[in-house]
Motif scaffolding. Structure first.
Motif, PDB file in Angstrom:
ATOM      1  N   PHE A   1       0.818  -1.218   0.000  1.00 31.99           N
ATOM      2  CA  PHE A   1       0.000   0.000   0.000  1.00 31.99           C
ATOM      3  C   PHE A   1       0.850   1.266   0.000  1.00 31.99           C
ATOM      4  O   PHE A   1       0.360   2.356  -0.327  1.00 31.99           O
ATOM      5  N   SER A   2       2.140   1.165   0.345  1.00 30.07           N
ATOM      6  CA  SER A   2       3.000   2.349   0.343  1.00 30.07           C
ATOM      7  C   SER A   2       3.191   2.923  -1.065  1.00 30.07           C
ATOM      8  O   SER A   2       3.561   4.088  -1.222  1.00 30.07           O
ATOM      9  N   LYS A   3       2.904   2.103  -2.082  1.00 32.81           N
ATOM     10  CA  LYS A   3       3.060   2.560  -3.469  1.00 32.81           C
ATOM     11  C   LYS A   3       1.918   3.473  -3.916  1.00 32.81           C
ATOM     12  O   LYS A   3       2.024   4.124  -4.959  1.00 32.81           O
ATOM     13  N   ARG A   4       0.834   3.520  -3.135  1.00 31.48           N
ATOM     14  CA  ARG A   4      -0.322   4.307  -3.565  1.00 31.48           C
ATOM     15  C   ARG A   4      -0.724   5.380  -2.557  1.00 31.48           C
ATOM     16  O   ARG A   4      -1.751   6.040  -2.751  1.00 31.48           O
ATOM     17  N   VAL A   5       0.042   5.550  -1.476  1.00 33.00           N
ATOM     18  CA  VAL A   5      -0.280   6.601  -0.509  1.00 33.00           C
ATOM     19  C   VAL A   5       0.831   7.651  -0.500  1.00 33.00           C
ATOM     20  O   VAL A   5       1.939   7.402  -0.990  1.00 33.00           O
ATOM     21  N   LYS A   6       0.515   8.812   0.061  1.00 29.38           N
ATOM     22  CA  LYS A   6       1.493   9.913   0.076  1.00 29.38           C
ATOM     23  C   LYS A   6       2.405   9.865   1.301  1.00 29.38           C
ATOM     24  O   LYS A   6       3.601  10.119   1.208  1.00 29.38           O
ATOM     25  N   ARG A   7       1.811   9.556   2.454  1.00 27.93           N
ATOM     26  CA  ARG A   7       2.584   9.569   3.691  1.00 27.93           C
ATOM     27  C   ARG A   7       2.106   8.471   4.635  1.00 27.93           C
ATOM     28  O   ARG A   7       0.927   8.113   4.642  1.00 27.93           O
ATOM     29  N   ILE A   8       3.026   7.985   5.449  1.00 29.47           N
ATOM     30  CA  ILE A   8       2.713   7.033   6.514  1.00 29.47           C
ATOM     31  C   ILE A   8       3.191   7.635   7.830  1.00 29.47           C
ATOM     32  O   ILE A   8       4.332   8.092   7.949  1.00 29.47           O
ATOM     33  N   ILE A   9       2.303   7.643   8.827  1.00 33.72           N
ATOM     34  CA  ILE A   9       2.631   8.144  10.162  1.00 33.72           C
ATOM     35  C   ILE A   9       2.684   6.958  11.116  1.00 33.72           C
ATOM     36  O   ILE A   9       1.793   6.096  11.112  1.00 33.72           O
ATOM     37  N   VAL A  10       3.731   6.894  11.943  1.00 37.71           N
ATOM     38  CA  VAL A  10       3.888   5.780  12.887  1.00 37.71           C
ATOM     39  C   VAL A  10       3.988   6.338  14.306  1.00 37.71           C
ATOM     40  O   VAL A  10       5.076   6.683  14.776  1.00 37.71           O
TER      41      VAL A  10
ATOM     42  N   ASN B   1       9.101   4.496  -1.376  1.00 33.59           N
ATOM     43  CA  ASN B   1       7.793   4.617  -2.029  1.00 33.59           C
ATOM     44  C   ASN B   1       7.005   5.837  -1.571  1.00 33.59           C
ATOM     45  O   ASN B   1       6.248   6.424  -2.353  1.00 33.59           O
ATOM     46  N   CYS B   2       7.138   6.191  -0.291  1.00 33.30           N
ATOM     47  CA  CYS B   2       6.436   7.360   0.232  1.00 33.30           C
ATOM     48  C   CYS B   2       7.166   7.840   1.478  1.00 33.30           C
ATOM     49  O   CYS B   2       8.078   7.176   1.974  1.00 33.30           O
ATOM     50  N   GLU B   3       6.736   8.974   1.990  1.00 37.13           N
ATOM     51  CA  GLU B   3       7.358   9.534   3.191  1.00 37.13           C
ATOM     52  C   GLU B   3       6.857   8.797   4.435  1.00 37.13           C
ATOM     53  O   GLU B   3       5.665   8.515   4.573  1.00 37.13           O
ATOM     54  N   VAL B   4       7.770   8.480   5.349  1.00 41.66           N
ATOM     55  CA  VAL B   4       7.426   7.849   6.620  1.00 41.66           C
ATOM     56  C   VAL B   4       7.787   8.819   7.739  1.00 41.66           C
ATOM     57  O   VAL B   4       8.921   9.302   7.818  1.00 41.66           O
ATOM     58  N   ILE B   5       6.814   9.107   8.613  1.00 40.23           N
ATOM     59  CA  ILE B   5       6.997  10.103   9.663  1.00 40.23           C
ATOM     60  C   ILE B   5       6.768   9.449  11.025  1.00 40.23           C
ATOM     61  O   ILE B   5       5.714   8.843  11.272  1.00 40.23           O
ATOM     62  N   ALA B   6       7.762   9.539  11.888  1.00 34.90           N
ATOM     63  CA  ALA B   6       7.649   8.988  13.238  1.00 34.90           C
ATOM     64  C   ALA B   6       6.990   9.999  14.171  1.00 34.90           C
ATOM     65  O   ALA B   6       7.176  11.207  14.035  1.00 34.90           O
ATOM     66  N   LYS B   7       6.209   9.472  15.109  1.00 29.59           N
ATOM     67  CA  LYS B   7       5.610  10.298  16.161  1.00 29.59           C
ATOM     68  C   LYS B   7       5.821   9.518  17.464  1.00 29.59           C
ATOM     69  O   LYS B   7       5.212   8.472  17.674  1.00 29.59           O
ATOM     70  N   ASN B   8       6.716  10.014  18.301  1.00 31.59           N
ATOM     71  CA  ASN B   8       7.149   9.240  19.465  1.00 31.59           C
ATOM     72  C   ASN B   8       6.774   9.923  20.777  1.00 31.59           C
ATOM     73  O   ASN B   8       6.839  11.143  20.896  1.00 31.59           O
ATOM     74  N   LEU B   9       6.385   9.090  21.752  1.00 30.64           N
ATOM     75  CA  LEU B   9       6.017   9.575  23.079  1.00 30.64           C
ATOM     76  C   LEU B   9       6.649   8.652  24.113  1.00 30.64           C
ATOM     77  O   LEU B   9       6.392   7.440  24.104  1.00 30.64           O
ATOM     78  N   ILE B  10       7.483   9.200  25.000  1.00 36.73           N
ATOM     79  CA  ILE B  10       8.170   8.354  25.992  1.00 36.73           C
ATOM     80  C   ILE B  10       8.104   8.973  27.384  1.00 36.73           C
ATOM     81  O   ILE B  10       9.055   8.935  28.147  1.00 36.73           O
ATOM     82  N   ASN B  11       6.937   9.518  27.721  1.00 38.19           N
ATOM     83  CA  ASN B  11       6.771  10.140  29.041  1.00 38.19           C
ATOM     84  C   ASN B  11       5.870   9.339  29.968  1.00 38.19           C
ATOM     85  O   ASN B  11       5.438   9.825  31.017  1.00 38.19           O
TER      86      ASN B  11
END
Length: 376
Positions: free
Chosen positions: A321-330, A349-359
């Motif tokens: 599915f990464s071939k048909r989407v613009k961005r992936i958020i994790v 294939n597309c941009e991958v963006i991390a969103k991290n929380l360690i509190n």
């Protein structure tokens, strides 16, 4: 008739284990997994099973491995620091091919870290915590009903592939309470380990069948079987012979990899027209889905992909599915662990963006919604 209960996640894991046929638990109390142990201490004696609180985490997994060798379905449970202590004997379980289930109720770290706070920091430890190569099977439930059904699956996989299998619920899933409809016995699959079909004198302990998994007798069945953490030949005795070493080492990896498509589980929501995809698991997936539903009502084309098996990782499905989407958020409750696997699968294939929380806190749906809007 199906029975409805209002259970905590840790209790659902314990009761799922019992439904799968677990009759031995060896462990040591540690927050936030202790309720798994407490439930087993209450329920196993009623069924003729055995519960043992050992002197430490190492003794807990050692006793479970011993019970499995003796023919019982066995389990232990722990959290971050205890899982670290269990790693050496997890490796023993992989190389000696001993089926057990390990429940890992994840908390913050490193070291003693945050005993009562949520985290998803054990993702990479589950795969790479013990040294050497082996196939890994690890599940991440996101609800109390899944805690029950996934634990049954974990036992089935442990028995089928003759190896440890992990159930990785984060602290929120382990401690939250939710309605569960307990499935009737007979409505779900139960797998037991293969037994030898040859006479004891013809038995070769580690000679695998066509599925790369050797039959496993119990100690006391009359079959001679040498158990060691050393690399062995087919007879179970230590070897320095390169062909024997290669045969064993490759087989304990291959027996999982070749059935990868049967093992991997995932769920997709709102993916048909998604331009942005959120990949999350465990408790974070609940917040993600709430945010996605609200954004969908606002016309944002966002979908959700939830790995149920963390290992083997659903890389092929993500790559597709990464071939048909613009961005992936994790979004993850760690400093960025599973996002590396996503990046490996996606390539460019597309941009991958991390969103991290360690509190030690859980993502609120509003936080994920705000981040998706920012990315969009």
């Amino acid at each position: 008739m199906a029975q409805n209960e209002f259970w905590q996640g840790n209790k659902a894991i314990a009761m799922g284990a019992i439904a799968a046929g677990c009759r031995f638990f060896g462990g040591y109390p540690i927050t936030p997994s202790t309720e798994v142990m407490e439930t087993m201490s209450e329920e196993l004696p009623k069924l003729g099973g055995k519960f043992v609180q050992m002197e430490d985490e190492i003794g807990g997994i050692a006793s479970a491995l011993g019970a499995s060798i003796a023919g019982k379905k066995a389990m232990t449970a722990s959290s971050g620091p205890g899982i670290s202590l269990k790693q050496e004997l997890l490796g023993f379980g992989y190389i000696a091919e001993i089926p057990i289930v390990v429940a890992d109720i994840m908390r913050g770290g490193p070291s003693t870290g945050l005993p009562t706070k949520v985290s998803q920091a054990d993702v990479m430890q589950a795969k790479w915590g013990t040294h050497g190569d082996h196939g890994t099977i690890a599940y991440a439930p996101c609800s109390i009903p899944e805690c029950y059904t996934i634990t049954i699956k974990a036992f089935n996989m442990a028995e089928r592939f003759r190896q440890p299998v992990l159930v990785m619920a984060d602290e929120v899933i382990g401690h939250m309470r939710e309605k569960i409809t307990i499935p009737e016995p007979g409505t779900y699959k139960i797998v037991d380990r293969k037994k030898p079909t040859v006479a004891p004198d013809d038995f070769i302990p580690y000679r695998a069948d066509a599925d790369d998994v050797p039959p496993m007798p119990a100690f006391g069945d009359g079959y001679r079987w040498h158990v060691t953490g050393l690399t062995t030949n087919e007879w179970g005795f230590p070897t320095n012979d390169a062909p024997d070493i290669g045969l064993k080492a490759n087989r304990i990896v291959r027996k999982v990899e070749r059935f990868r498509d049967e093992i991997v589980e995932y769920r997709e929501d709102f993916m048909d027209d998604a331009e942005i995809v959120v990949i999350s698991y465990g408790s974070v997936s609940r917040s993600s889905l709430r945010a996605i539903r609200e954004l969908r009502e606002q016309g944002v084309k966002v979908g959700h992909f939830r790995p149920i098996t963390l290992w083997p990782f659903p890389d092929k499905e993500i790559a597709a599915f990464s071939k048909r989407v613009k961005r992936i958020i994790v979004p993850e409750l760690n400093a960025g662990q599973m996002v590396r696997e996503v990046e490996r699968a996606v390539k460019a294939n597309c941009e991958v963006i991390a969103k991290n929380l360690i509190n030690g806190e859980l993502y609120k749906p509003a936080e994920i919604m705000s981040f998706i809007k920012e990315v969009a």
